[in-house]
Design a protein around this motif. Sequence first.
Motif, mmCIF file in Angstrom:
data_model
loop_
_atom_site.group_PDB
_atom_site.id
_atom_site.type_symbol
_atom_site.label_atom_id
_atom_site.label_comp_id
_atom_site.label_asym_id
_atom_site.label_seq_id
_atom_site.Cartn_x
_atom_site.Cartn_y
_atom_site.Cartn_z
ATOM 1 N N VAL A 160 -0.780 26.763 -27.824
ATOM 2 C CA VAL A 160 -0.545 26.532 -29.245
ATOM 3 C C VAL A 160 -1.460 25.440 -29.793
ATOM 4 O O VAL A 160 -2.037 25.563 -30.882
ATOM 5 C CB VAL A 160 0.938 26.181 -29.493
ATOM 6 N N ARG A 165 -3.910 28.649 -36.905
ATOM 7 C CA ARG A 165 -2.667 29.142 -37.486
ATOM 8 C C ARG A 165 -2.931 29.716 -38.868
ATOM 9 O O ARG A 165 -3.913 29.353 -39.528
ATOM 10 C CB ARG A 165 -1.628 28.016 -37.623
ATOM 11 N N GLU A 177 4.668 30.747 -40.830
ATOM 12 C CA GLU A 177 3.371 30.627 -40.182
ATOM 13 C C GLU A 177 3.285 31.515 -38.945
ATOM 14 O O GLU A 177 4.300 31.917 -38.367
ATOM 15 C CB GLU A 177 3.060 29.178 -39.829
ATOM 16 N N TRP A 178 2.044 31.832 -38.576
ATOM 17 C CA TRP A 178 1.762 32.665 -37.416
ATOM 18 C C TRP A 178 0.683 31.966 -36.589
ATOM 19 O O TRP A 178 -0.355 31.547 -37.121
ATOM 20 C CB TRP A 178 1.265 34.041 -37.850
ATOM 21 N N VAL A 179 0.899 31.843 -35.263
ATOM 22 C CA VAL A 179 -0.053 31.206 -34.360
ATOM 23 C C VAL A 179 -1.047 32.253 -33.878
ATOM 24 O O VAL A 179 -0.656 33.317 -33.381
ATOM 25 C CB VAL A 179 0.677 30.563 -33.166
ATOM 26 N N CYS A 195 1.217 40.023 -36.774
ATOM 27 C CA CYS A 195 1.669 39.148 -37.865
ATOM 28 C C CYS A 195 2.318 40.037 -38.930
ATOM 29 O O CYS A 195 1.608 40.727 -39.666
ATOM 30 C CB CYS A 195 0.498 38.369 -38.471
#
Length: 585
Positions: A160, A165, A177-179, A195
């Motif tokens: 991470v 992001r 949010e999306w990593v 996503c």
Amino acid sequence: MVKLIIEDDEGKTTVVPLIRDEITIGRKEGNTIRLTERNVSRRHAKLLKQNGAIFIEDLNSYNGIKVNGNKIAGRVAITEGDRIQIGDYVLGLKMEGAELVLEAGPTGAKTLELPRSAEIATTQLPAETVGTAVEAAEPPPAPAPAPVPPPVAPREPLKVEHAGRLVCVSTNFPGQEWVLNKPLMVIGRTEENDCVVNHRSISRHHARITEENGRYTIVDLQSSNGVRVNGEEYGKVELRRGDLIDLGHVRLRFVAAGEDFVFSRDASVVDISKIGGSRGGLWAGLSVAVVLIVGGLIWYFSRTPPPPHTNTDVQSGATGDAQRGGVGADPLIEINTLTTSEQWAAILKLCDQLKAEQRAGAQSSCDRARLEKDAKERFDKANDASLQHKPKTVLELWAEIPAESAYKKRDLEMIEKAKKEYGADAKNSLKEAITAQECEKAKTIAAELKRLLQDSEGEQAASECKPLGMAKKIDVVRPPPKKHKIPVVKLPPKKKDEPRDAAQATALLKQAQESYVSGNHSRAILLGEQALKADPGNKQAIQIIGASACYVKNERKARWAFERLPTATRNVLKAVCGKAGINLE
């Protein structure tokens, strides 16, 4: 081999082989082909192959069927080149060799797999039927062997702290949010994406993001609304720290790996649906801003000058104003700033803190904030209901927004879509309620149509509905006729064992249907039997005979009709007879 080509309103096509002699089309599960738009009836049409010809039959659908632009009644023959319209779908026949590829299901049966984008589903087909179609096809030529690439070890997902992001900074999904910790990630509306952004302006598969050596690139997957980065539209572009990505009405901020970005501290949340709109709205907003600023300056210079302060007093007063959030010398300017960003709750909080001499200049802005705060809450709930495919809820919430609110004219595309979906579904339900003689239900649906769509046509149809048992009650009140003779429709003479033509059968069926709807069930039985003689095996005539027999308590004739109907129609007859007190199970 005969194939059915189905094209939806987005131009996407699906090919279905006609390997059965009878195929049903409709919105309800259980049909051979399901078309999921709401302007398609639950059981809309039927395709039949008889003696080398292909027919399409309207199953009493609400919106009907058009062949080459003309609305049909009953059953008509179709051939290659004919254009068949069912709701938002266009169908056509194609005669060619078999090219169907099938996969065995877990039960040994084979299921036809269709593209998800067409929103069409099919029921399972028998294995032996599918096998015949596959055997008739010529085997495709074997492809040339391709060179085998050397094996590549799969990349491990990034940690991470080493990954970029995407953070949503628009009002529809603020803070989500999306990593980006995979080498390739797809952004889209449906659940199979990496996503998932479930918004109507996002395509099923909208864009993909690839990562290589810490560098991220976004690629448009031929989406409907495209990909814009910092206001410019791109097919493919490398992302950099702080880039703002607009996908439809959703704005995402690209946060590079290791970047110190906190949403509550650094994000500026915006409503993308308003960006790029008409210039009239922009000039109107600027005009309001100018008026408020001028009004604030007039008030400021015309007020009674305050007593002189020492330097210490000035400094402490300024510090106090800053700590109180800016309610000081220019409250109108502060209110105007909050109005631009539609922070109605904050404006109302400021209004409560204004002094008596300040309230007169801010009265109109405070009144507007009270109006728009409630309107925005309803508008946001309507937007959520639209995403959940609840058109009636959308229209009810929209109706509660005052006409003078700015939200009343916002996102009218969403409102029109809700009207279209709710109208089609409600009218189908109204027709079904009238056919089943559920008159109270029909009146309720008609009233909702008038309230939400200002459509009064349904009230007229509901007023003509006659509830179940009405004809029977009238027969009890009226004295019986001297001779219990049922009028017979006279037909032209015919030769022995020679069936009458289709026009005569259609006329008899129409009179039988009218007698059934008016409650004259004995006459409906007689006319249905005469239509059956003119057109042996006519399922509509058998259905009318069976339903009418239930109302006159003729269980023997009802069972006779029940045994001669297909499974789907049996269920309808069973329900009608159950209401009349006859159990056909």
